[in-house]
Write a protein that holds these residues in place. Structure first.
Motif, PDB file in Angstrom:
ATOM      1  N   ALA A 195       0.854  -1.184   0.000  1.00 55.29           N
ATOM      2  CA  ALA A 195       0.000   0.000   0.000  1.00 55.29           C
ATOM      3  C   ALA A 195       0.891   1.235   0.000  1.00 55.29           C
ATOM      4  N   GLY A 196       0.693   2.069  -0.992  1.00 59.49           N
ATOM      5  CA  GLY A 196       1.535   3.251  -1.172  1.00 59.49           C
ATOM      6  C   GLY A 196       2.267   3.136  -2.486  1.00 59.49           C
ATOM      7  N   ALA A 197       1.742   3.774  -3.530  1.00 60.65           N
ATOM      8  CA  ALA A 197       2.322   3.615  -4.861  1.00 60.65           C
ATOM      9  C   ALA A 197       2.140   4.884  -5.676  1.00 60.65           C
ATOM     10  N   GLU A 198       2.976   5.020  -6.695  1.00 54.40           N
ATOM     11  CA  GLU A 198       2.903   6.151  -7.612  1.00 54.40           C
ATOM     12  C   GLU A 198       2.831   5.622  -9.037  1.00 54.40           C
ATOM     13  N   LEU A 199       2.287   6.442  -9.907  1.00 60.60           N
ATOM     14  CA  LEU A 199       2.210   6.065 -11.317  1.00 60.60           C
ATOM     15  C   LEU A 199       3.585   6.185 -11.969  1.00 60.60           C
ATOM     16  N   VAL A 200       4.021   5.109 -12.591  1.00 63.61           N
ATOM     17  CA  VAL A 200       5.267   5.083 -13.363  1.00 63.61           C
ATOM     18  C   VAL A 200       4.916   4.580 -14.757  1.00 63.61           C
ATOM     19  N   GLU A 201       5.021   5.458 -15.725  1.00 63.09           N
ATOM     20  CA  GLU A 201       4.645   5.119 -17.097  1.00 63.09           C
ATOM     21  C   GLU A 201       3.231   4.529 -17.155  1.00 63.09           C
ATOM     22  N   GLY A 202       2.329   5.149 -16.385  1.00 64.60           N
ATOM     23  CA  GLY A 202       0.925   4.753 -16.423  1.00 64.60           C
ATOM     24  C   GLY A 202       0.554   3.573 -15.555  1.00 64.60           C
ATOM     25  N   CYS A 203       1.522   3.014 -14.808  1.00 67.03           N
ATOM     26  CA  CYS A 203       1.247   1.849 -13.952  1.00 67.03           C
ATOM     27  C   CYS A 203       1.630   2.163 -12.511  1.00 67.03           C
ATOM     28  N   LEU A 204       0.825   1.706 -11.570  1.00 67.40           N
ATOM     29  CA  LEU A 204       1.143   1.903 -10.159  1.00 67.40           C
ATOM     30  C   LEU A 204       2.345   1.051  -9.767  1.00 67.40           C
ATOM     31  N   ARG A 205       3.290   1.698  -9.081  1.00 71.15           N
ATOM     32  CA  ARG A 205       4.487   0.997  -8.638  1.00 71.15           C
ATOM     33  C   ARG A 205       4.811   1.395  -7.206  1.00 71.15           C
ATOM     34  N   ASN A 206       5.112   0.412  -6.384  1.00 69.55           N
ATOM     35  CA  ASN A 206       5.511   0.623  -5.005  1.00 69.55           C
ATOM     36  C   ASN A 206       7.037   0.617  -4.922  1.00 69.55           C
ATOM     37  N   GLU A 254       4.595  -7.449 -11.937  1.00 67.15           N
ATOM     38  CA  GLU A 254       3.284  -7.983 -11.558  1.00 67.15           C
ATOM     39  C   GLU A 254       3.389  -9.276 -10.756  1.00 67.15           C
ATOM     40  N   GLN A 255       4.499 -10.001 -10.893  1.00 68.46           N
ATOM     41  CA  GLN A 255       4.698 -11.192 -10.068  1.00 68.46           C
ATOM     42  C   GLN A 255       5.343 -10.845  -8.732  1.00 68.46           C
ATOM     43  N   VAL A 256       6.222  -9.863  -8.754  1.00 70.18           N
ATOM     44  CA  VAL A 256       6.858  -9.432  -7.506  1.00 70.18           C
ATOM     45  C   VAL A 256       5.824  -8.799  -6.578  1.00 70.18           C
ATOM     46  N   ASN A 257       4.972  -7.969  -7.124  1.00 76.49           N
ATOM     47  CA  ASN A 257       3.971  -7.241  -6.332  1.00 76.49           C
ATOM     48  C   ASN A 257       2.603  -7.305  -7.028  1.00 76.49           C
ATOM     49  N   PRO A 258       1.914  -8.447  -6.898  1.00 73.32           N
ATOM     50  CA  PRO A 258       0.652  -8.627  -7.627  1.00 73.32           C
ATOM     51  C   PRO A 258      -0.489  -7.733  -7.153  1.00 73.32           C
ATOM     52  N   VAL A 259      -0.481  -7.340  -5.871  1.00 71.31           N
ATOM     53  CA  VAL A 259      -1.528  -6.451  -5.364  1.00 71.31           C
ATOM     54  C   VAL A 259      -0.869  -5.148  -4.913  1.00 71.31           C
ATOM     55  N   VAL A 260      -1.044  -4.104  -5.710  1.00 69.65           N
ATOM     56  CA  VAL A 260      -0.477  -2.792  -5.387  1.00 69.65           C
ATOM     57  C   VAL A 260      -1.623  -1.804  -5.215  1.00 69.65           C
ATOM     58  N   LEU A 261      -1.610  -1.111  -4.093  1.00 66.19           N
ATOM     59  CA  LEU A 261      -2.672  -0.180  -3.722  1.00 66.19           C
ATOM     60  C   LEU A 261      -2.087   1.230  -3.643  1.00 66.19           C
ATOM     61  N   GLU A 262      -2.842   2.198  -4.104  1.00 65.37           N
ATOM     62  CA  GLU A 262      -2.268   3.544  -4.243  1.00 65.37           C
ATOM     63  C   GLU A 262      -2.048   4.259  -2.914  1.00 65.37           C
ATOM     64  N   ALA A 263      -3.021   4.224  -2.024  1.00 63.57           N
ATOM     65  CA  ALA A 263      -2.928   4.987  -0.782  1.00 63.57           C
ATOM     66  C   ALA A 263      -1.996   4.305   0.219  1.00 63.57           C
ATOM     67  N   ALA A 264      -1.163   5.100   0.866  1.00 64.01           N
ATOM     68  CA  ALA A 264      -0.223   4.575   1.865  1.00 64.01           C
ATOM     69  C   ALA A 264      -0.914   4.483   3.222  1.00 64.01           C
ATOM     70  N   ILE A 265      -1.882   3.587   3.295  1.00 65.38           N
ATOM     71  CA  ILE A 265      -2.655   3.373   4.520  1.00 65.38           C
ATOM     72  C   ILE A 265      -2.787   1.867   4.733  1.00 65.38           C
ATOM     73  N   ALA A 266      -3.512   1.470   5.772  1.00 66.64           N
ATOM     74  CA  ALA A 266      -3.709   0.037   6.018  1.00 66.64           C
ATOM     75  C   ALA A 266      -4.246  -0.629   4.750  1.00 66.64           C
ATOM     76  N   PRO A 267      -3.651  -1.765   4.345  1.00 67.45           N
ATOM     77  CA  PRO A 267      -4.021  -2.379   3.058  1.00 67.45           C
ATOM     78  C   PRO A 267      -5.509  -2.673   2.898  1.00 67.45           C
ATOM     79  N   HIS A 268      -6.167  -3.148   3.957  1.00 70.39           N
ATOM     80  CA  HIS A 268      -7.578  -3.498   3.793  1.00 70.39           C
ATOM     81  C   HIS A 268      -8.436  -2.247   3.584  1.00 70.39           C
ATOM     82  N   ILE A 269      -8.012  -1.116   4.164  1.00 74.58           N
ATOM     83  CA  ILE A 269      -8.754   0.130   3.965  1.00 74.58           C
ATOM     84  C   ILE A 269      -8.491   0.674   2.562  1.00 74.58           C
TER      85      ILE A 269
END
Length: 225
Positions: free
Chosen positions: A42-53, A70-85
């Motif tokens: 949780a906590g990512a920025e757009l890099v060439e149009g894709c979210l990257r942590n 996508e295999q290293v980090n299959p679930v990437v969430l934009e907000a740097a908060i608790a993952p479930h939130i």
């Protein structure tokens, strides 16, 4: 024989990625086919149009086995908060079984040494009924616990070690990671944890050591596993 470990911490921002990347680099220097995974971040920025942590990118770069992001980090969430939130805000449902499947799929890639880094501490919720520790239990890998050496670390480390044991997993060892300033009574706190944690101290990492000292420290950590 493959060596696989789950990397957890006493809290968020305790140095899990620092330890994961350092061990992967040491494995690479040792000539091992190594890979690291950050299944949820949780906590990512757009890099060439894709979210990257950033942590996942560092893990990807430190691995000697090349995997797509996508295999290293299959679930990437934009907000740097608790993952479930963060997942709830994005209208996504993250489950332990799905993360387990992603991890096991990535681990089909030939390797000798693998690290799966968690998010936050041991009991991080994934949804309203599952925790990230459920994924660790499903994998069954020995756990490396990163302890942030600061006031409060004794309680955090002992409770986490108890939870890991209660979940039926082996605590392979723990790493003492220091911040820019040593905590008061550092040596005494370290000795207390060495006496009370049911696993060996793999290494005590100082802050801002030279690159050469850092490499030596992680080479020693790798040898201790």
């Amino acid at each position: 024989m493959k060596k696989r470990f789950f990397i957890s911490g006493t809290d968020t921002d305790v140095g899990k990625t620092y330890v994961t990347v350092g061990l992967l680099a040491a494995a690479k220097r040792a000539g091992l086919k190594s890979l690291g995974l950050k299944p949820i971040a949780a906590g990512a920025e757009l890099v060439e149009g894709c979210l990257r942590n950033q942590d996942a990118l560092l893990i990807q770069q430190a691995s000697s086995v090349v995997l797509p992001y996508e295999q290293v980090n299959p679930v990437v969430l934009e907000a740097a908060i608790a993952p479930h939130i963060a997942a709830m805000q994005e209208g996504r449902l993250v489950t332990a079984s799905r993360l387990e499947g992603y991890i096991k799929g990535a681990l089909l890639t030939p390797h000798e040494f693998a690290l799966v880094e968690g998010a936050g501490g041991w009991r991080v919720p994934l949804n309203d009924r599952e925790m990230l520790s459920d994924v660790a239990v499903a994998l069954g890998f020995p756990v490396i616990l990163v302890v942030n050496m600061k006031l409060g670390c004794l309680n955090h480390a002992i409770l986490t070690a108890q939870a890991i044991a209660r979940d039926g997993l082996t605590l392979a060892g723990w790493v003492a990671n220091s911040g820019p300033e040593l905590m008061p009574c550092y040596d005494e706190n370290l000795a207390t944890l060495m006496a009370m944690l049911p696993a060996p101290l793999l290494g005590a990492l100082p802050w801002c050591e030279s690159e050469e000292d850092s490499q030596l420290a992680f080479d020693a950590l790798l040898m201790a596993l």
